[in-house]
Scaffold this motif. Structure first.
Motif, PDB file in Angstrom:
ATOM      1  N   UNK A 413       2.994  -3.917  -4.162  1.00  0.00           N
ATOM      2  CA  UNK A 413       2.836  -2.151  -4.564  1.00  0.00           C
ATOM      3  C   UNK A 413       1.406  -1.570  -4.867  1.00  0.00           C
ATOM      4  N   UNK A 414       1.078  -2.348  -5.001  1.00  0.00           N
ATOM      5  CA  UNK A 414      -0.430  -1.626  -5.799  1.00  0.00           C
ATOM      6  C   UNK A 414      -1.213  -0.973  -4.856  1.00  0.00           C
ATOM      7  N   UNK A 415      -1.540  -2.047  -4.052  1.00  0.00           N
ATOM      8  CA  UNK A 415      -2.130  -1.766  -2.649  1.00  0.00           C
ATOM      9  C   UNK A 415      -1.542  -0.559  -1.589  1.00  0.00           C
ATOM     10  N   UNK A 416      -0.160   0.087  -1.868  1.00  0.00           N
ATOM     11  CA  UNK A 416       0.307   0.648  -1.477  1.00  0.00           C
ATOM     12  C   UNK A 416      -0.107   1.488  -1.646  1.00  0.00           C
ATOM     13  N   UNK A 417      -0.182   2.256  -3.068  1.00  0.00           N
ATOM     14  CA  UNK A 417      -0.051   3.273  -3.886  1.00  0.00           C
ATOM     15  C   UNK A 417      -1.834   3.549  -3.740  1.00  0.00           C
ATOM     16  N   UNK A 418      -2.549   2.317  -4.103  1.00  0.00           N
ATOM     17  CA  UNK A 418      -3.684   2.572  -3.787  1.00  0.00           C
ATOM     18  C   UNK A 418      -4.597   3.163  -2.672  1.00  0.00           C
ATOM     19  N   UNK A 419      -3.639   3.506  -0.969  1.00  0.00           N
ATOM     20  CA  UNK A 419      -4.233   3.684  -0.223  1.00  0.00           C
ATOM     21  C   UNK A 419      -3.086   3.796   1.239  1.00  0.00           C
ATOM     22  N   UNK A 420      -2.411   5.116   0.542  1.00  0.00           N
ATOM     23  CA  UNK A 420      -0.452   4.884   1.013  1.00  0.00           C
ATOM     24  C   UNK A 420      -0.735   5.137   2.323  1.00  0.00           C
ATOM     25  N   UNK A 421      -2.100   5.645   3.522  1.00  0.00           N
ATOM     26  CA  UNK A 421      -2.010   5.795   4.720  1.00  0.00           C
ATOM     27  C   UNK A 421      -2.188   4.113   4.902  1.00  0.00           C
ATOM     28  N   UNK A 422      -2.418   2.898   4.431  1.00  0.00           N
ATOM     29  CA  UNK A 422      -2.774   2.255   5.821  1.00  0.00           C
ATOM     30  C   UNK A 422      -1.110   1.540   6.142  1.00  0.00           C
ATOM     31  N   UNK A 423      -1.249   0.083   6.982  1.00  0.00           N
ATOM     32  CA  UNK A 423       0.675  -0.098   7.381  1.00  0.00           C
ATOM     33  C   UNK A 423       0.364  -1.299   6.448  1.00  0.00           C
ATOM     34  N   UNK A 424       1.941  -1.769   6.849  1.00  0.00           N
ATOM     35  CA  UNK A 424       2.118  -2.630   5.605  1.00  0.00           C
ATOM     36  C   UNK A 424       1.772  -4.041   6.134  1.00  0.00           C
ATOM     37  N   UNK A 425       1.590  -3.913   7.759  1.00  0.00           N
ATOM     38  CA  UNK A 425       0.357  -5.581   7.885  1.00  0.00           C
ATOM     39  C   UNK A 425      -0.819  -5.194   7.686  1.00  0.00           C
ATOM     40  N   UNK A 426      -1.753  -4.291   7.210  1.00  0.00           N
ATOM     41  CA  UNK A 426      -3.150  -4.108   6.615  1.00  0.00           C
ATOM     42  C   UNK A 426      -2.462  -4.341   4.916  1.00  0.00           C
ATOM     43  N   UNK A 427      -1.238  -4.555   4.950  1.00  0.00           N
ATOM     44  CA  UNK A 427      -1.295  -4.265   3.016  1.00  0.00           C
ATOM     45  C   UNK A 427      -1.124  -6.110   3.093  1.00  0.00           C
ATOM     46  N   UNK A 428      -0.579  -6.280   3.693  1.00  0.00           N
ATOM     47  CA  UNK A 428      -0.661  -8.462   3.694  1.00  0.00           C
ATOM     48  C   UNK A 428      -1.590  -8.715   4.103  1.00  0.00           C
TER      49      UNK A 428
END
Length: 624
Positions: A413-428
């Motif tokens: 969730x922290x990664x998602x909030x820090x860069x909302x434009x990135x894909x879920x795959x990039x977060x993983x």
């Protein structure tokens, strides 16, 4: 929670004596649960550490999905634990007269720590009631003397209860632990170039004069099975070696009346339950923790439960966390699916197939070529998770980064909030890089080669893998139409069946047949064994005094007796927010009320079994 049939007054008395107060609602809350498998990239990383000299042994607990790779440091002394062995029957089912004298050395551990000696208290014989507790060994971690001091095996339930009964209620409790055949030092034999080698541990460790350092030994698994192991337990309990520890002035009748209670978690929990079920005249009661007694070939529910745990708010999960994990894997699968349609199984594709981006994101060893090399490599990459999700080993109190589901979901969730434009795959991919500390090895052939031959590093692991092929299945798949949170369609049971064929020569048809045979022999959830040698009377007796305790985070709960599934004549208890037999570990201040309550249920239930059936007065003059 099912209470065994004793008087309300007796139950209340036992509860007060043990200082336990727990809410009735919690006892009746029996929930379903499931666990988490090891990923091949993690295993390959450990193999590399061995080769680099950074890790001397992997051990079965690091491979078997029934155990995670966290063995507690043993701060307790083992000076009062005896490491012993006795001659165990090699084949309990032999009808061949030539086998009748064949035995092997099986290790066991013993301590009289909780036994008041007859000359204590100014020489007064205290005539204390006596019981024997047996910690059942299994596939890992390997047993040593710490099994009777502090280990993952039986500390929080068996050892703590022994201490309570000894110090607060004047009982003598003899503690034993029995190592499983073909694990640790209890190896019946190996065949190398048609030469039978008896000193197996020495041979595998290079301590045998006849062994060449580069020579590989092939273990003969003929006598490895849970059926033999259950018989081992019954035979040990009745052995002269076990009874001599009771110090009952050579009174055989008194020794025969000592109550034996078995304890075990995971596979040893299965053996604990089955030893009582099949030998009720020998085993008085059984505590069976996190035990998947329902053998199953294609165990897709394992990963499905991991997905549910990601959204379990009580342990720090969230719906959004689960959504990102599902979506991230789906995005990776979309890229991999396109590669599967290219000739040469993906080899020779151009840079526009998406594999270069995928391999770079997740830091795959060898880059995109490793993913193009084979379908199996791609399965290794995504079929069991792009990231590690510690559902089976979830520890709410751990402090390391990403050490539990709460930590993993918070990072996502922290990664998602820090860069909302990135894909879920990039977060993983970012989470994966945080977890791995290096490149991700997806070389399936290296994995196959490593477990193709016995070594000291993989001997326990190969024994367990053989048992899955020969008895249980338990293959954690990620099928297309499942609720698996990983790469759906990238781990079907054909891969596991192929491994059984390559490593042990057991065909897919025979693996399926073996699983069905285990279900018939033990009765699965229903615990109605098909063993015709058991009388109906014994079978009914075996249906009592088996306590099943499960955690609702643990994926293996899906195959356990819970009160909602299978036989309903047994006491069961579900531990909210708990992972795989977490309550058997050493007691910690941070355990929480749920874990404390689970231990209290175990203590009270076993106390009832011993107290309500106590006929020690008959032999009072002989009991030390």
């Amino acid at each position: 929670f099912f209470v065994p049939s004793i008087s309300t007054m007796m139950y209340y008395h036992a509860t007060l004596l043990l200082g336990v107060v727990y809410p009735t609602a919690t006892l009746l809350d029996v929930a379903d649960g499931l666990p988490q498998a090891r990923r091949i990239p993690d295993i390959l990383a450990q193999i590399q550490k061995q080769h680099d000299g950074k890790e001397h042994t992997m051990g079965v607990h690091s491979l078997s999905p029934l155990h995670e790779n966290d063995v507690p440091e043993d701060d307790a002394t083992t000076d009062d634990v005896d490491v012993l062995s006795f001659d165990q029957i090699l084949d309990h089912f032999s009808t061949d007269g030539e086998q009748d004298g064949n035995t092997f050395k099986q290790r066991y551990f013993y301590t009289s720590r909780y036994v008041k000696q007859s000359d204590d208290n100014d020489g007064k014989n205290l005539k204390r009631p006596t019981a024997a507790f047996l910690c059942v060994g299994g596939e890992g971690p390997s047993m040593d003397a710490s099994a009777l001091t502090n280990s993952v095996h039986c500390t929080g339930d068996m050892i703590e209860l022994a201490d309570k009964l000894f110090s607060e209620f004047d009982w003598n409790i003899h503690l034993f632990a029995l190592e499983h055949r073909y694990y640790g030092e209890s190896m019946p034999g190996i065949k190398n170039n048609n030469i039978y080698v008896e000193d197996i541990p020495g041979y595998l460790r290079g301590n045998n004069d006849s062994a060449d350092d580069d020579e590989k030994a092939n273990v003969d698994f003929t006598y490895l099975s849970s059926r033999q192991a259950v018989k081992d337990i019954a035979n040990f309990v009745q052995s002269r070696e076990a009874k001599t520890h009771f110090d009952l002035d050579d009174d055989a009748a008194a020794a025969d009346h000592v109550r034996w209670i078995t304890f075990g978690g995971s596979y040893p929990g299965m053996l604990s339950a089955w030893s009582r079920l099949l030998h009720p005249d020998v085993i008085h009661g059984s505590v069976s923790n996190s035990s998947p007694v329902q053998a199953k070939l294609d165990f897709q529910e394992y990963h499905e439960r991991v997905g549910y745990d990601l959204a379990y708010e009580f342990i720090g999960g969230s719906v959004e966390c689960r959504r990102i994990v599902l979506e991230g894997h789906a995005q990776a699968v979309e890229i991999l699916d396109a590669v599967d349609g290219i000739e040469g199984d993906g080899q020779g594709s151009d840079d526009n197939d998406g594999l270069d981006t995928l391999a770079t994101l997740f830091n795959v060893c060898g880059g995109a070529d490793s993913l193009r090399a084979s379908r199996r490599n791609r399965e290794v990459f995504v079929g069991d998770g792009l990231i590690g999700i510690p559902a089976q080993s979830n520890d709410p109190s751990c402090e390391e980064d990403l050490c539990n589901i709460k930590g993993v979901c918070e990072a996502i969730i922290k990664e998602q909030m820090s860069e909302p434009s990135q894909s879920s795959m990039e977060i993983l991919a970012k989470i994966s890089n945080m977890q791995s500390g290096g490149c991700i090895n997806v070389d399936y052939q290296q994995y196959i080669d490593y477990f193709g031959t016995s070594t000291v590093e993989n001997s326990n692991d190969r024994s367990w893998l053989y048992q899955t092929c020969n008895e249980f299945g338990f293959y954690q798949t990620c099928n297309v139409n499942s609720e698996c949170p990983y790469g759906k369609g990238y781990h079907d049971v054909s891969r596991d069946l192929e491994e059984c064929q390559m490593w042990y020569g057991i065909s897919p048809e025979d693996v399926a047949k073996n699983v069905r045979s285990s279900l018939e022999y033990y009765g699965g959830w229903d615990l109605t064994p098909a063993n015709t040698s058991l009388s109906k009377q014994k079978e009914i007796l075996g249906q009592s005094r088996i306590l099943f305790v499960t955690g609702d985070v643990d994926p293996w709960t899906e195959l356990a007796v819970t009160g909602k599934k299978g036989n309903k004549e047994h006491p069961t208890f579900s531990v909210k927010g708990a992972s795989h037999h977490f309550w058997t570990h050493e007691i910690e201040d941070a355990d929480g009320i749920e874990i404390d309550t689970a231990r209290s249920v175990i203590y009270n239930t076993v106390f009832e079994w011993l107290w309500s059936t106590n006929d020690y007065e008959t032999h009072e003059s002989s009991v030390a």
